[in-house]
Design a protein around this motif. Structure first.
Motif, short mmCIF file in Angstrom:
data_model
loop_
_atom_site.label_atom_id
_atom_site.label_comp_id
_atom_site.label_asym_id
_atom_site.label_seq_id
_atom_site.Cartn_x
_atom_site.Cartn_y
_atom_site.Cartn_z
N ALA A 123 27.45 -8.33 21.67
CA ALA A 123 27.29 -6.88 21.72
C ALA A 123 26.11 -6.47 22.59
O ALA A 123 26.19 -5.49 23.35
CB ALA A 123 27.12 -6.33 20.30
N LEU A 124 25.00 -7.22 22.52
CA LEU A 124 23.84 -6.91 23.36
C LEU A 124 24.18 -7.07 24.83
O LEU A 124 23.79 -6.23 25.67
CB LEU A 124 22.67 -7.84 23.00
CG LEU A 124 21.85 -7.49 21.76
CD1 LEU A 124 20.77 -8.55 21.54
CD2 LEU A 124 21.21 -6.11 21.90
N ALA A 125 24.88 -8.16 25.17
CA ALA A 125 25.25 -8.38 26.57
C ALA A 125 26.13 -7.23 27.07
O ALA A 125 25.95 -6.73 28.19
CB ALA A 125 25.96 -9.72 26.72
N ASP A 126 27.06 -6.81 26.26
CA ASP A 126 27.94 -5.71 26.66
C ASP A 126 27.16 -4.41 26.83
O ASP A 126 27.36 -3.67 27.80
CB ASP A 126 29.04 -5.51 25.60
CG ASP A 126 30.04 -6.66 25.58
OD1 ASP A 126 30.13 -7.39 26.59
OD2 ASP A 126 30.72 -6.83 24.55
N ARG A 127 26.26 -4.14 25.89
CA ARG A 127 25.51 -2.89 25.93
C ARG A 127 24.57 -2.82 27.13
O ARG A 127 24.36 -1.75 27.71
CB ARG A 127 24.73 -2.72 24.63
CG ARG A 127 24.07 -1.35 24.49
CD ARG A 127 23.81 -1.00 23.04
NE ARG A 127 22.87 -1.88 22.38
CZ ARG A 127 23.18 -2.71 21.39
NH1 ARG A 127 24.44 -2.81 20.97
NH2 ARG A 127 22.26 -3.45 20.81
N HIS A 128 24.02 -3.96 27.51
CA HIS A 128 23.05 -3.98 28.61
C HIS A 128 23.67 -4.43 29.94
O HIS A 128 22.95 -4.60 30.93
CB HIS A 128 21.86 -4.87 28.25
CG HIS A 128 20.98 -4.27 27.19
ND1 HIS A 128 19.90 -3.47 27.47
CD2 HIS A 128 21.05 -4.35 25.84
CE1 HIS A 128 19.33 -3.08 26.34
NE2 HIS A 128 20.00 -3.61 25.33
N GLY A 129 24.98 -4.66 29.94
CA GLY A 129 25.66 -4.95 31.19
C GLY A 129 25.37 -6.29 31.80
O GLY A 129 25.44 -6.45 33.03
N CYS A 130 25.04 -7.28 30.98
CA CYS A 130 24.79 -8.62 31.53
C CYS A 130 25.88 -9.60 31.07
O CYS A 130 26.65 -9.31 30.15
CB CYS A 130 23.40 -9.13 31.16
SG CYS A 130 23.02 -9.15 29.42
N VAL A 131 25.93 -10.73 31.72
CA VAL A 131 26.96 -11.74 31.47
C VAL A 131 26.48 -12.69 30.37
O VAL A 131 25.34 -13.16 30.40
CB VAL A 131 27.27 -12.52 32.76
CG1 VAL A 131 28.25 -13.66 32.50
CG2 VAL A 131 27.81 -11.57 33.84
N LEU A 132 27.33 -12.97 29.41
CA LEU A 132 26.99 -13.92 28.34
C LEU A 132 27.58 -15.28 28.70
O LEU A 132 28.79 -15.43 28.88
CB LEU A 132 27.56 -13.43 27.01
CG LEU A 132 27.27 -14.33 25.80
CD1 LEU A 132 25.78 -14.46 25.54
CD2 LEU A 132 27.99 -13.79 24.55
N VAL A 133 26.69 -16.28 28.80
CA VAL A 133 27.09 -17.64 29.20
C VAL A 133 26.78 -18.60 28.06
O VAL A 133 25.63 -18.69 27.61
CB VAL A 133 26.34 -18.10 30.47
CG1 VAL A 133 26.83 -19.49 30.89
CG2 VAL A 133 26.52 -17.09 31.60
N PHE A 134 27.78 -19.32 27.60
CA PHE A 134 27.59 -20.39 26.62
C PHE A 134 27.56 -21.73 27.35
O PHE A 134 28.52 -22.09 28.04
CB PHE A 134 28.73 -20.42 25.60
CG PHE A 134 28.64 -19.36 24.53
CD1 PHE A 134 27.56 -18.49 24.45
CD2 PHE A 134 29.66 -19.24 23.59
CE1 PHE A 134 27.49 -17.52 23.46
CE2 PHE A 134 29.60 -18.28 22.60
CZ PHE A 134 28.52 -17.41 22.53
#
Length: 439
Positions: free
Chosen positions: A219-230
């Motif tokens: 949710a944080l990545a979506d809200r701040h417009g960044c890519v989430l990488v696992f």
């Protein structure tokens, strides 16, 4: 078990040969002889299943095989047969092999949370490609990585943050966040609003993610417009066939796999959302991203190994077996340590399929000296274990033997604690951390 009489003269000479020819005497820092007691760093002759033999002729039960990559055991017959078959058909061509499509289809069937995949040879290539792609699609330059996870890449954006930063001019574009702390991560994203291209982390490590943590990061990545990488180099296959993302049900934008994917053969993967991954391809109108372009990235025998690994995992229930073996080992080691009065000092941690151990001193603090004592006892008893990460080739007899050796070693550990000084049990310098500024 007599650690005083245990010697490795041929390995000692072989280590000298290695150091004379290869910087560090090994091709991975974690395999260096500085990670083992002085003059007790076995040089391996060969391995089969859960066992390896050194050049001195000693046999060991091995843990953490291939830095966690050999999860099925050495020379696994299904993997070896798949590799042998492809080697006879050629390994590298001027155009893609049809096997590349087959391997991609097999991977995406195993990891259905991803829509496209590209293969490479090592994990660093894949994680750096993920960072590059995230920067390109967001137009941002900063990378936020999890400070609690030990390794992401050999490239500047990560190594520059470690004590081994020599040769790297600056890492001011890399920032860090703590694992499990959503408010701290949100504060970081707000402080660098519009600057952070991606959040990269291992979805789980020695502790399970706190409830709601991964979903909160999503949710944080979506809200701040960044890519989430696992980074699923370790969690891939060991947590589930579909990785930690498949187990915990949180889908990253990009993920990277390696290690267990090839059972020791060189193959890694970058996988993720089609709209992101296509930026490294030819079917889009935007600026091209030099995503991954490796001469040997699609060697047929490595892709065949990966396909055989995935088939073996799914058909033979390997992940469940790894957990069962790890649970048996953890219970045995904890019982042995407790019986010898060192249960608060020799501590087993982590998911059952990915166990590590901590060696704590009289004050409960991590100790390289006590780690040295512990490793000496294990080696003398025929157990090669920089960790307690299991492979599916282990059997109950291997684990019982390991627990017996741990018990004997813990008896010496107790004596050292009572003496308040482990030095007499070390027979040389202590083992050293991988990341340090000076040799």
């Amino acid at each position: 078990m007599d650690t005083e009489e245990f010697e490795l003269p041929r390995s000692r000479k072989a280590n000298e040969r290695l150091h004379a020819l290869i910087p560090g005497g090994a091709h991975t820092y974690a395999k260096g002889d500085d990670q083992y007691p002085e003059n007790l760093a076995p040089v391996i002759s060969h391995g089969r299943g859960a066992h390896v033999w050194d050049v001195d002729g000693n046999r060991y039960v091995e843990y953490g095989s291939g830095l966690r990559s050999v999860s099925l055991g050495h020379a696994h017959p299904r993997v070896v047969e798949a590799v042998r078959r492809e080697i006879d058909r050629g390994s590298n061509f001027v155009r893609p092999s049809i096997l590349e499509a087959e391997a991609a289809e097999r991977f995406l069937a195993t990891v259905p949370t991803a829509e496209m995949v590209k293969f490479a040879k090592n994990g660093s290539d894949a994680t750096t490609a993920a960072v590059r792609l995230a920067r390109a699609v967001t137009g941002r330059t900063r990378v936020a990585l999890c400070a609690d996870h030990p390794f992401f890449s050999v490239d500047d954006w990560f190594i520059g943050t470690t004590p081994m930063s020599a040769g790297i001019p600056a890492t001011d574009l890399t920032v860090t966040f703590p694992y499990g702390d959503l408010p701290a991560t949100e504060e970081l994203l707000s402080r660098h609003e519009g600057e952070i291209a991606c959040l990269i982390l291992e979805p789980a490590a020695h502790t399970e993610p706190p409830p709601g943590y991964l979903a909160g990061l999503r949710a944080l990545a979506d809200r701040h417009g960044c890519v989430l990488v696992f980074d699923e180099m370790i969690t891939g296959f060991r947590w589930s066939e579909a990785g930690a993302q498949g187990l915990y049900g949180v889908v990253p934008d990009l993920s990277t796999f390696g290690k267990a994917l090839g059972n020791g053969f060189a193959v890694s993967a970058l996988a993720g959302r089609r709209d992101l991954m296509e930026r490294g391809g030819l079917r889009h109108p935007d600026d091209r991203v030099f995503l991954l372009s490796t001469t040997h990235g699609a060697e047929t025998h490595s892709l065949a190994a990966a396909m055989a690994v995935q088939t073996t995992y799914t058909e033979e229930g390997v992940t469940a077996r790894l957990h069962a073996l790890g649970e048996r080992l953890a219970a045995g080691v904890r019982a042995a340590a407790s019986a010898m009065g060192v249960g608060d000092h020799v501590v087993v941690r982590g998911r059952a399929s990915n166990l590590v151990f901590a060696t704590l001193d009289e004050n409960g603090q991590p100790s390289q000296e006590y780690r040295t004592l512990f490793l000496r006892g294990l080696l003398a008893g025929g157990v090669l274990a920089p960790s307690f990460v299991v492979s599916s080739a282990l059997d109950d007899a291997d684990i019982d033997h390991t627990v017996d050796v741990v018990a004997q070693t813990c008896a010496a550990y107790r004596k050292a604690l009572d003496a308040g000084d482990p030095t007499p049990w070390l027979a040389g310098r202590p083992v050293k951390p991988v990341f340090r500024r000076r040799a």
